[in-house]
Design a protein around this motif. Structure first.
Motif, mmCIF file in Angstrom:
data_model
loop_
_atom_site.group_PDB
_atom_site.id
_atom_site.type_symbol
_atom_site.label_atom_id
_atom_site.label_comp_id
_atom_site.label_asym_id
_atom_site.label_seq_id
_atom_site.Cartn_x
_atom_site.Cartn_y
_atom_site.Cartn_z
ATOM 1 N N GLU A 215 56.883 0.240 22.249
ATOM 2 C CA GLU A 215 55.791 1.295 22.930
ATOM 3 C C GLU A 215 56.428 1.900 24.058
ATOM 4 O O GLU A 215 56.111 3.065 24.152
ATOM 5 C CB GLU A 215 54.485 0.235 23.392
ATOM 6 N N LYS B 47 50.206 5.946 20.279
ATOM 7 C CA LYS B 47 49.007 4.987 20.520
ATOM 8 C C LYS B 47 49.721 3.877 21.289
ATOM 9 O O LYS B 47 50.814 3.140 20.738
ATOM 10 C CB LYS B 47 48.411 4.612 19.218
ATOM 11 N N ARG C 121 41.942 -10.558 25.389
ATOM 12 C CA ARG C 121 43.522 -11.229 25.209
ATOM 13 C C ARG C 121 43.473 -12.708 25.587
ATOM 14 O O ARG C 121 42.831 -13.183 26.538
ATOM 15 C CB ARG C 121 44.669 -10.729 25.734
ATOM 16 N N ARG D 297 55.353 -15.292 26.149
ATOM 17 C CA ARG D 297 55.828 -13.830 25.875
ATOM 18 C C ARG D 297 54.683 -13.012 26.661
ATOM 19 O O ARG D 297 53.300 -13.268 26.342
ATOM 20 C CB ARG D 297 56.024 -13.718 24.315
ATOM 21 N N GLN E 111 53.700 -8.743 27.745
ATOM 22 C CA GLN E 111 53.975 -7.155 27.594
ATOM 23 C C GLN E 111 54.880 -6.851 28.588
ATOM 24 O O GLN E 111 54.977 -7.674 29.605
ATOM 25 C CB GLN E 111 52.499 -6.492 27.429
ATOM 26 N N PHE F 10 56.962 -6.385 21.352
ATOM 27 C CA PHE F 10 55.947 -6.887 20.454
ATOM 28 C C PHE F 10 56.701 -7.313 19.149
ATOM 29 O O PHE F 10 56.489 -8.313 18.517
ATOM 30 C CB PHE F 10 54.889 -6.046 20.119
ATOM 31 N N ASN G 288 47.235 -12.579 22.939
ATOM 32 C CA ASN G 288 46.839 -11.273 22.011
ATOM 33 C C ASN G 288 45.130 -11.603 21.725
ATOM 34 O O ASN G 288 44.864 -12.580 21.758
ATOM 35 C CB ASN G 288 47.638 -10.957 21.173
ATOM 36 N N SER H 99 45.472 -8.875 16.221
ATOM 37 C CA SER H 99 46.876 -8.818 16.253
ATOM 38 C C SER H 99 47.603 -10.143 16.164
ATOM 39 O O SER H 99 48.397 -10.133 15.695
ATOM 40 C CB SER H 99 47.284 -8.269 17.852
ATOM 41 N N ASP I 76 43.722 0.002 24.340
ATOM 42 C CA ASP I 76 44.533 0.647 23.821
ATOM 43 C C ASP I 76 44.417 2.285 24.023
ATOM 44 O O ASP I 76 43.354 2.642 24.005
ATOM 45 C CB ASP I 76 44.792 0.575 22.104
HETATM 46 C C1 GCU Z 1 47.927 -5.500 21.500
HETATM 47 C C2 GCU Z 1 48.216 -3.983 21.531
HETATM 48 C C3 GCU Z 1 49.437 -3.516 21.102
HETATM 49 C C4 GCU Z 1 50.568 -4.014 21.865
HETATM 50 C C5 GCU Z 1 50.309 -5.614 21.857
HETATM 51 C C6 GCU Z 1 51.335 -6.515 22.460
HETATM 52 O O1 GCU Z 1 48.214 -5.779 19.893
HETATM 53 O O2 GCU Z 1 47.183 -3.386 20.525
HETATM 54 O O3 GCU Z 1 49.454 -2.219 21.399
HETATM 55 O O4 GCU Z 1 51.695 -3.792 21.434
HETATM 56 O O5 GCU Z 1 49.074 -6.066 22.378
HETATM 57 O O6 GCU Z 1 51.070 -7.459 22.858
HETATM 58 O O7 GCU Z 1 52.442 -5.951 22.845
#
Ligand code: GCU
Length: 341
Positions: free
Chosen positions: A89, A105, A165, A186, A188, A209, A226, A230, A253
């Protein structure tokens, strides 16, 4: 006096130029014809993201593409690159800023390093519930945050629901904050996610991810966090058999367009893109509800135990984090959000 040789040369050059000009004119006409057959020049937009094709967010963007093609009579369409094909991302955000892709996105979590206001979504238990969350996003604050990336080259189009989450772990369930003690979780690539896990007593491990499945399998981390779609579409549920719905954060998102590329679109195309994005965002919220219920049932059927722990001890444990962030530039936003009825 001009020699015979020179005049031959001049005639040859003139003929050559004439032939080249005719060939060029023919080529241009052929291209024009091809374009008008297709109903005008075709604009292809490149969109990259990290989710699976079964994910409701991906499906909503496929729907957006269909709508856009309909609205534009086939003259604008989107090429979607899912599953992190074009990078993480953060990498996609950087490509968007450089203009090498048109759209991405992303979760708002990695946006924090580009747009500090986004950190507000990473403050756990700031939103009272789903209703409060959407009231904020659909209102003035949501609009402001969607526009907040413009200074850093990102034009926000819409939000997609990413639910709440919650923690999932390989060996033991998280039923209270102390269960996170010394667990490698883990997170983000986001400061608030790091701070949250640290405040709860765990060891935050930021990671892309796409690398998480193998890291869970190999024991590099003990768990992650999460939303249900997902957790399921990534197959993390094959490795993590404990899912504790503590619902600590609601991190949406966001669909972004490169600001530079956006300004190059005609007002008509901008309008079509925005309308298609808005409609996809509404459709996505329905798809989301359905997929969340399906995912919870599916992971349970695969042998995952789902827990619904009391959220109060978690919310109390992160109070120091609220106090810490209240003193930063998102403090005012936090206050405004908590005042939304
Ligand atoms: C969610 C989210 C993703 C993100 C992911 C993550 O699934 O929609 O955009 O990459 O969390 O934990 O990295």
């Amino acid at each position: 006096m001009i020699s015979k040789g020179a005049s031959f040369f001049a005639v040859g050059l003139a003929t050559g130029l004439l032939i080249a000009t005719c060939a060029f004119a023919l080529l241009v006409r052929t291209q024009d014809a091809r374009q008008s057959d297709a109903g005008g020049a075709v604009t292809v937009l490149k969109l990259a993201h990290g989710l699976d094709e079964q994910h409701p967010v991906h499906r909503a963007m496929v729907y957006m593409n269909e709508l856009l093609q309909e609205k534009s009579g086939g003259t604008v369409h989107i090429d979607i690159y899912p599953s992190g094909q074009l990078g993480s991302e953060t990498e996609c955000i950087e490509q968007l800023q450089r203009g090498s892709i048109d759209m991405t996105k992303t979760s708002t979590a990695p946006l924090e390093s580009f747009t500090p206001e986004m950190a507000v979504f990473g403050v756990p238990y700031l939103f009272r519930d789903e209703e409060h969350f959407w009231k904020v996003l659909d209102g003035e604050i949501g609009d402001e945050l969607l526009r907040s990336g413009e200074a850093s080259g990102m034009h926000g189009l819409c939000y997609y629901d990413a639910g709440a989450r919650s923690f999932y772990t390989v060996d033991r369930p998280i039923l209270k904050p102390s269960d996170l003690d010394r667990l490698k979780i883990r997170v983000q690539e986001s400061d608030t996610a790091m701070t949250m896990v640290e405040t709860l007593g765990g060891q935050p491990t930021p990671m892309e991810f796409g690398e998480l499945f193998t890291s869970l399998q190999q024991g590099v981390v003990d768990g992650a966090e999460n939303n249900p779609p997902s957790f399921h579409t990534t197959r993390h549920s094959e490795v993590c058999k404990h899912y504790s719905l503590d619902e600590h954060t609601r991190v949406p998102d966001m669909l972004l367009f490169s600001q530079e590329k956006w300004q190059q679109l005609s007002p008509q195309v901008q309008q079509w893109v925005q309308e298609a994005a808005d409609a996809s965002s509404i459709r996505q919220r329905e798809l989301w509800k359905q997929k969340t219920a399906e995912s919870l049932a599916a992971v349970e059927a695969e042998g995952v135990t789902i827990y619904r722990p009391d959220k109060t001890p978690f919310a109390e444990a992160v109070q120091p984090m609220h106090a810490q962030y209240a003193g930063t530039q998102i403090g005012e936003l936090m206050r405004r959000i908590s005042e939304v009825e």
